[in-house]
Design an enzyme around this catalytic site. Structure first.
Site, PDB file in Angstrom:
ATOM      1  N   ARG A  36       0.856  -1.202   0.000  1.00  0.00           N
ATOM      2  CA  ARG A  36       0.000   0.000   0.000  1.00  0.00           C
ATOM      3  C   ARG A  36       0.882   1.239   0.000  1.00  0.00           C
ATOM      4  O   ARG A  36       1.269   1.768   1.036  1.00  0.00           O
ATOM      5  CB  ARG A  36      -0.909  -0.005   1.224  1.00  0.00           C
ATOM      6  CG  ARG A  36      -1.808   1.207   1.306  1.00  0.00           C
ATOM      7  CD  ARG A  36      -2.884   1.242   0.253  1.00  0.00           C
ATOM      8  NE  ARG A  36      -3.891   0.204   0.474  1.00  0.00           N
ATOM      9  CZ  ARG A  36      -4.798  -0.122  -0.456  1.00  0.00           C
ATOM     10  NH1 ARG A  36      -4.822   0.488  -1.643  1.00  0.00           N
ATOM     11  NH2 ARG A  36      -5.688  -1.075  -0.210  1.00  0.00           N
ATOM     12  N   HIS A  86       0.532   2.931 -10.449  1.00  0.00           N
ATOM     13  CA  HIS A  86      -0.444   3.387  -9.442  1.00  0.00           C
ATOM     14  C   HIS A  86       0.271   4.217  -8.375  1.00  0.00           C
ATOM     15  O   HIS A  86       0.365   3.811  -7.207  1.00  0.00           O
ATOM     16  CB  HIS A  86      -1.093   2.142  -8.835  1.00  0.00           C
ATOM     17  CG  HIS A  86      -2.311   2.381  -7.999  1.00  0.00           C
ATOM     18  ND1 HIS A  86      -2.339   3.241  -6.929  1.00  0.00           N
ATOM     19  CD2 HIS A  86      -3.545   1.845  -8.073  1.00  0.00           C
ATOM     20  CE1 HIS A  86      -3.548   3.214  -6.379  1.00  0.00           C
ATOM     21  NE2 HIS A  86      -4.294   2.376  -7.061  1.00  0.00           N
ATOM     22  N   ASP A  93     -12.388   9.027  -6.872  1.00  0.00           N
ATOM     23  CA  ASP A  93     -11.918   7.827  -7.557  1.00  0.00           C
ATOM     24  C   ASP A  93     -12.374   7.955  -9.005  1.00  0.00           C
ATOM     25  O   ASP A  93     -13.479   7.547  -9.360  1.00  0.00           O
ATOM     26  CB  ASP A  93     -12.500   6.577  -6.873  1.00  0.00           C
ATOM     27  CG  ASP A  93     -11.941   5.295  -7.460  1.00  0.00           C
ATOM     28  OD1 ASP A  93     -11.114   5.386  -8.393  1.00  0.00           O
ATOM     29  OD2 ASP A  93     -12.341   4.211  -7.004  1.00  0.00           O
ATOM     30  N   GLU A 105      -2.411   8.488 -11.137  1.00  0.00           N
ATOM     31  CA  GLU A 105      -1.914   7.260 -11.759  1.00  0.00           C
ATOM     32  C   GLU A 105      -1.855   7.378 -13.280  1.00  0.00           C
ATOM     33  O   GLU A 105      -2.798   7.870 -13.903  1.00  0.00           O
ATOM     34  CB  GLU A 105      -2.841   6.096 -11.388  1.00  0.00           C
ATOM     35  CG  GLU A 105      -3.075   5.963  -9.902  1.00  0.00           C
ATOM     36  CD  GLU A 105      -4.245   5.044  -9.569  1.00  0.00           C
ATOM     37  OE1 GLU A 105      -4.480   4.077 -10.323  1.00  0.00           O
ATOM     38  OE2 GLU A 105      -4.939   5.301  -8.575  1.00  0.00           O
TER      39      GLU A 105
END
Ligand code: BG6
Length: 298
Positions: A73, A169, A213, A272
């Site tokens: 992460r 990412h 998102d 990203e």
């Protein structure tokens, strides 16, 4: 290969060293006159990049889990060969399998300007073919200089075309998300994933005031993360990508995700470089496709 063997073959004294990192996973520790960086072979994940005299550029969660089968992460996980959920089979791993695979070292080198190049690769095997029935060679070339260049090359080594979605990412470290603006996406349409994938239109800079998102479509432009609290801008330039994803989990998702602290959303944002949604690419038999991200700080 053990760290000892990796150092024998690929170590560069004072510049590139392979050591056991978190969870016993092998990482390359890179240091040169421009910057310091770390790259795990687990997922070919760049977990740190820090230009000399500057604050860390990448965010790595203090609760990141370093276990087989789990993506790290933070840093720059490599999502491949699909972005997000598998398009037809929800039992397959989110964001593909490259981010949890063990990659191998191809080479290390000192470049003429004293930056450092590290090349890693991943090829198909029985396990990858059981998830995704294609032959491939994937190479990640990382150049650590005053900027960080990450290039992901997909080579189709099989006899049929293959469809590939991907993401570099990248998680960026910011001083205070309330005082961040992302420029470079003005006027673009995006897929609003938390709002039922509705297509919306961006006007002005992106501000993060809720869970964000979004898959921004038809954009090859660079983005600039303006971080007032740290008094710096992070520039994210790219090629081979016509989509850009911006993600911040905000409050509820930070609480829900065990590997993000409850207040983790305050200090990070993902911008990203992707081939996501309709930007997934067909790679013909024998052909290659490359996505490049270049990160610099001003
Ligand atoms: C982003 C996606 O790229 O990654 C989000 O757009 C997702 O939908 C996020 O939540 C993190 O994904 P994961 O699988 O690492 O938790």
């Amino acid at each position: 290969m053990t760290s000892h063997a990796l150092n024998e073959h690929y170590g560069i004294p004072g510049e590139v060293q392979f050591i056991a990192g978190e969870g016993g996973f092998t990482k390359a520790v890179i240091s040169n006159r421009h910057a310091a960086a770390e790259v795990y072979l687990h997922g070919a994940t760049v977990t740190a990049f820090q230009p000399r005299g500057k604050a860390p550029v990448l965010w790595l969660s203090p609760q990141a889990v370093f276990k087989p089968g789990k993506a790290i992460r933070g840093g720059i996980p490599v999502c491949w060969p699909w972005f997000g959920p598998h398009p037809t089979d929800s039992t397959k791993p989110q964001h593909g399998f490259a981010r949890t695979a063990q990659w191998s070292v191809v080479s290390t080198a000192t470049l003429p300007d004293d930056s450092t190049e590290l090349r890693l690769h991943l090829s198909d095997d029985a396990q990858t073919r059981s998830i995704w029935p294609h032959s491939f060679r994937l190479e990640l070339a990382v150049v650590i200089g005053s900027s960080l260049r990450v290039a992901l090359r997909t080579q189709n080594t099989g006899n049929d075309p293959m469809k590939v979605g991907c993401a570099l990412h990248s998680y960026f470290h910011v001083g205070d998300i309330h005082r961040v603006e992302i420029n470079g996406l003005d006027g673009r349409d995006y897929v609003d994933q938390p709002d039922g994938n509705r297509i919306k239109h961006q006007t002005g800079p992106v501000k993060i005031e809720q869970e964000v998102d979004r898959i921004y479509l038809d954009t090859e432009d660079e983005c600039v993360i303006q971080d007032t609290a740290l008094a710096r801008s992070i520039r994210v330039a790219k090629s081979g990508s016509k989509s850009t994803v911006v993600w911040n989990p905000w409050i509820a998702k930070s609480k829900a995700l065990a590997d993000i602290p409850d207040d983790g959303y305050l200090g990070m944002v993902c911008v990203e470089t992707t081939n996501a949604a309709k930007d997934a690419r067909f790679v013909a038999a024998g052909a290659s496709s490359e996505v490049v991200q270049i990160i610099s700080v001003e």
